[in-house]
Design an enzyme around this catalytic site. Structure first.
Site, mmCIF file in Angstrom:
data_model
loop_
_atom_site.group_PDB
_atom_site.id
_atom_site.type_symbol
_atom_site.label_atom_id
_atom_site.label_comp_id
_atom_site.label_asym_id
_atom_site.label_seq_id
_atom_site.Cartn_x
_atom_site.Cartn_y
_atom_site.Cartn_z
ATOM 1 N N ASP A 54 -42.061 0.251 1.986
ATOM 2 C CA ASP A 54 -42.751 0.020 3.392
ATOM 3 C C ASP A 54 -44.212 0.652 3.282
ATOM 4 O OD1 ASP A 54 -40.908 -1.387 4.688
ATOM 5 O OD2 ASP A 54 -40.292 0.325 5.899
ATOM 6 N N LYS A 76 -45.554 -3.733 7.126
ATOM 7 C CA LYS A 76 -45.191 -3.056 8.398
ATOM 8 C C LYS A 76 -46.031 -2.110 8.639
ATOM 9 C CE LYS A 76 -40.466 -4.427 9.012
ATOM 10 N NZ LYS A 76 -39.390 -3.550 9.525
ATOM 11 N N MET A 192 -44.668 6.194 17.158
ATOM 12 C CA MET A 192 -45.183 4.992 17.516
ATOM 13 C C MET A 192 -45.925 5.074 18.831
ATOM 14 S SD MET A 192 -42.467 2.442 16.151
ATOM 15 C CE MET A 192 -41.238 3.027 16.674
HETATM 16 N N1 SAH Z 1 -38.098 5.914 10.020
HETATM 17 C C1 SAH Z 1 -39.338 6.576 10.178
HETATM 18 C C2 SAH Z 1 -39.969 6.169 11.378
HETATM 19 C C3 SAH Z 1 -40.568 4.850 11.211
HETATM 20 S S1 SAH Z 1 -41.474 4.509 12.786
HETATM 21 C C4 SAH Z 1 -39.017 8.125 10.387
HETATM 22 O O1 SAH Z 1 -37.828 8.310 10.510
HETATM 23 O O2 SAH Z 1 -39.944 8.934 10.505
HETATM 24 C C5 SAH Z 1 -43.198 4.688 12.473
HETATM 25 C C6 SAH Z 1 -43.742 5.683 13.113
HETATM 26 O O3 SAH Z 1 -43.279 7.225 12.569
HETATM 27 C C7 SAH Z 1 -45.200 5.923 13.079
HETATM 28 O O4 SAH Z 1 -45.952 5.074 14.026
HETATM 29 C C8 SAH Z 1 -45.444 7.117 13.469
HETATM 30 O O5 SAH Z 1 -45.196 7.549 14.829
HETATM 31 C C9 SAH Z 1 -44.179 7.887 12.782
HETATM 32 N N2 SAH Z 1 -44.658 8.612 11.316
HETATM 33 C C10 SAH Z 1 -43.901 8.172 10.419
HETATM 34 N N3 SAH Z 1 -44.626 8.941 9.220
HETATM 35 C C11 SAH Z 1 -45.412 9.773 9.797
HETATM 36 C C12 SAH Z 1 -46.077 10.737 9.320
HETATM 37 N N4 SAH Z 1 -46.112 11.218 8.094
HETATM 38 N N5 SAH Z 1 -46.927 11.640 10.135
HETATM 39 C C13 SAH Z 1 -46.836 11.506 11.608
HETATM 40 N N6 SAH Z 1 -46.263 10.460 11.892
HETATM 41 C C14 SAH Z 1 -45.263 9.410 11.028
#
Ligand code: SAH
Length: 532
Positions: A54, A76, A192
């Site tokens: 992803d 995505k 998100m």
């Molecule tokens: N499975 C992922 C989340 C996926 S949803 C997890 O466990 O983190 C995607 C959202 O995750 C983004 O829109 C943001 O809100 C958050 N996100 C993912 N990586 C990030 C990062 N390095 N810094 C800040 N927000 C992050």
């Protein structure tokens, strides 16, 4: 011996042609910093045959995947058109596993937290396929840790909720129990939620949360370019808009955010946000990168040379065809060993053809690499230079001895001169050449031009000359103009002299010539600029 190896080969063939059972691995990549994947995840990545990854699954982890693996980018990105639909991703996953492959589905953060990991595993179960799931550090945890916000704290909260902020605000029936979470949970983390931040904060206030509750928004958590802003439920939406904070970012709501004032260890480091070029030509580069990163710098690693085959193999091939005429072979670098043996294999030979020839290595590291090819060096000097090797060789009887030196096309001549002076007949066999990497040079030039580079570091004279040649400038004036807003750090006086010869201005140089002292001098250099 011969019969045995044939037997093994045929067994191997049987294994590969027999129906190999495929397996899927759903792996959490962590929040972005490649160091934050689990050991188990890393282990599996190293044997991947197909990788489906992803947008948020740290690009640098791709380096762990074996060459030749099929890489599928599933896209995505929030708000941007998806590269593949979820159905297509499920289908690719199932098809590849059915074909007997080791398929890794790599997802940002933890695959089960807003990652649709469950849905993908359900497809595999439906298809009756084998799978394993590996958790990851979810971004909420990383954002809190790297923003200096303890996600729970005995003094102010004993519960935390992870919530999607992706619900459409006009949706009539919300799946989020705003009335319950607003006052019933201590810390709230919204994934998100950047686009919907105004309606999220309004909902929380409407359902009874104190409007003055502190809020932190953290973008690109765990990365050297992480950015955080802090406000409260009333102000944060405007702050995020004014500061231009875009996804991916997380919103942390709760009194724990106040601890950031005390615990902001990550963004508070002395070099945080500084973009520093490290030219990668020697082993020292990794120590420099690790120390600079620990101080918060964003290291831009650039290889200033790339290794290519020599223009002609004629001399080397002649030497390989007549190896037994040589009394000595001298290996003066790790690259020389790898490329010599590669050519030897290509010519249908192997280490048995070196039988009876004395072998010298320039130093311990080189000697250890020779061992990997089954060769224990007969001579290793204590001082790791061409001069050191020449001195060690001068104890040998060299008159009329034939000495082969496989090495780079262009190299220092000191060794061959000294050996010839002792009566040896030296044959140089070029097995590779160093070429300035054109693509890297163009990328680096663009970064500098756009003002994205704060500093360039040089740990030897050759890093300076290689850097200049990869930038491909026509003269020193053009170089000076390009580097006018970039600070130059050097390790010591010899390197400084080379940098000065190109008209560079040196911003900092340590008193003693070690990487650790160099990093200290760089920290001081930026500190002086801030306070001065
Ligand atoms: N499975 C992922 C989340 C996926 S949803 C997890 O466990 O983190 C995607 C959202 O995750 C983004 O829109 C943001 O809100 C958050 N996100 C993912 N990586 C990030 C990062 N390095 N810094 C800040 N927000 C992050």
């Amino acid at each position: 011996m011969q019969a045995n190896s044939q037997l093994i080969l045929s067994i191997d063939n049987n294994v590969t042609t027999s129906t190999k059972k495929g397996k899927a691995y759903l792996i959490g990549a962590g929040p972005g910093d490649p160091g934050l994947i689990t050991v188990r995840g890393q282990e599996i990545l190293k044997k991947t045959e197909v990788l489906i990854y992803d947008y948020l699954a740290g690009e640098r982890l791709l380096d762990l995947v074996p060459e030749g693996a099929e890489l599928i980018y599933a896209g995505k990105m929030g708000g941007v058109k998806h590269t593949h639909t979820q159905e297509e991703i499920n289908e690719m996953l199932v098809d590849r596993v059915r074909a007997g492959k080791i398929v890794v589905r790599l997802k940002g953060g933890d695959p089960f937290i807003f990652g649709r990991g469950g849905e993908e595993l359900e497809e595999l179960v439906k298809a009756g396929l084998d799978y394993e799931a590996v958790p990851g550090v979810t971004s909420a945890s990383a954002a809190a840790t790297f923003a200096g916000v303890p996600i729970t704290h005995r003094d102010c909260t004993s519960s935390v909720a992870f919530i999607t902020g992706h619900e459409r605000p006009d949706k009539n029936e919300t799946a989020i129990a705003w009335d319950k979470i607003s006052t019933g949970v201590g810390t709230l983390v919204f994934y998100m939620g950047i686009k919907n931040l105004p309606s999220i904060t309004a909902n929380l206030i409407k359902h009874g949360r104190d409007p003055k509750t502190p809020v932190a928004v953290v973008r690109w958590a765990s990365m050297p370019f992480q950015r955080s802003v802090v406000g409260n439920l009333e102000t944060i939406a405007d702050i995020v808009k004014e500061e231009g904070i875009k996804p991916p970012a997380l919103t942390i709501v709760g009194d724990v955010v106040n601890y950031r004032k005390k615990l902001d260890w990550y963004e508070g480091r002395p070099l945080f946000g500084k973009r520093i070029v490290v030219t990668r030509t020697r082993e020292q580069a990794s120590e420099l990168v690790s120390l600079l990163s620990e101080n918060g710098a964003y290291c831009l690693e650039h290889a200033t040379i790339s290794i290519h085959p020599p223009d002609s193999w004629q001399k080397t091939d002649e030497a390989i065809a007549n190896l037994q005429q040589f009394d000595w072979i001298l290996f003066t670098s790790i690259n020389a060993i790898h490329h010599f043996f590669k050519r030897l294999r290509k010519k249908g030979r192997d280490c048995r053809d070196l039988h009876g020839i004395a072998i010298a290595a320039i130093g311990r590291v080189t000697a250890d690499i020779l061992l990997e090819y089954g060769i224990s060096a007969d001579l290793v000097p204590t001082s790791f230079t061409g001069e050191g090797l020449a001195a060690a060789m001068s104890d040998q009887e060299l008159a009329n001895k034939k000495i082969l030196i496989p090495r780079a096309l262009k190299a220092r001549k000191v060794l061959e001169e000294k050996l010839s002076a002792s009566g040896g007949h030296v044959v140089i066999a070029p097995v590779y050449q160093n070429v300035p990497p054109v693509y890297e040079g163009t990328v680096l030039r663009e970064e500098i031009k756009k003002g994205e580079v704060d500093m360039v570091t040089f740990t030897s004279s050759s890093t300076v000359t290689n850097f200049v040649s990869m930038l491909n400038v026509s003269n020193n004036e053009e170089l000076q103009d390009l580097l006018k807003d970039v600070k130059i750090a050097v390790i010591g006086p010899v390197t400084a002299k080379t940098a000065l010869s190109f008209g560079m201005t040196i911003a900092t140089q340590p008193e003693s010539f070690t990487i650790a002292d160099m990093v200290d001098s760089i920290v001081d250099c930026f500190r002086t600029v801030v306070s001065g």
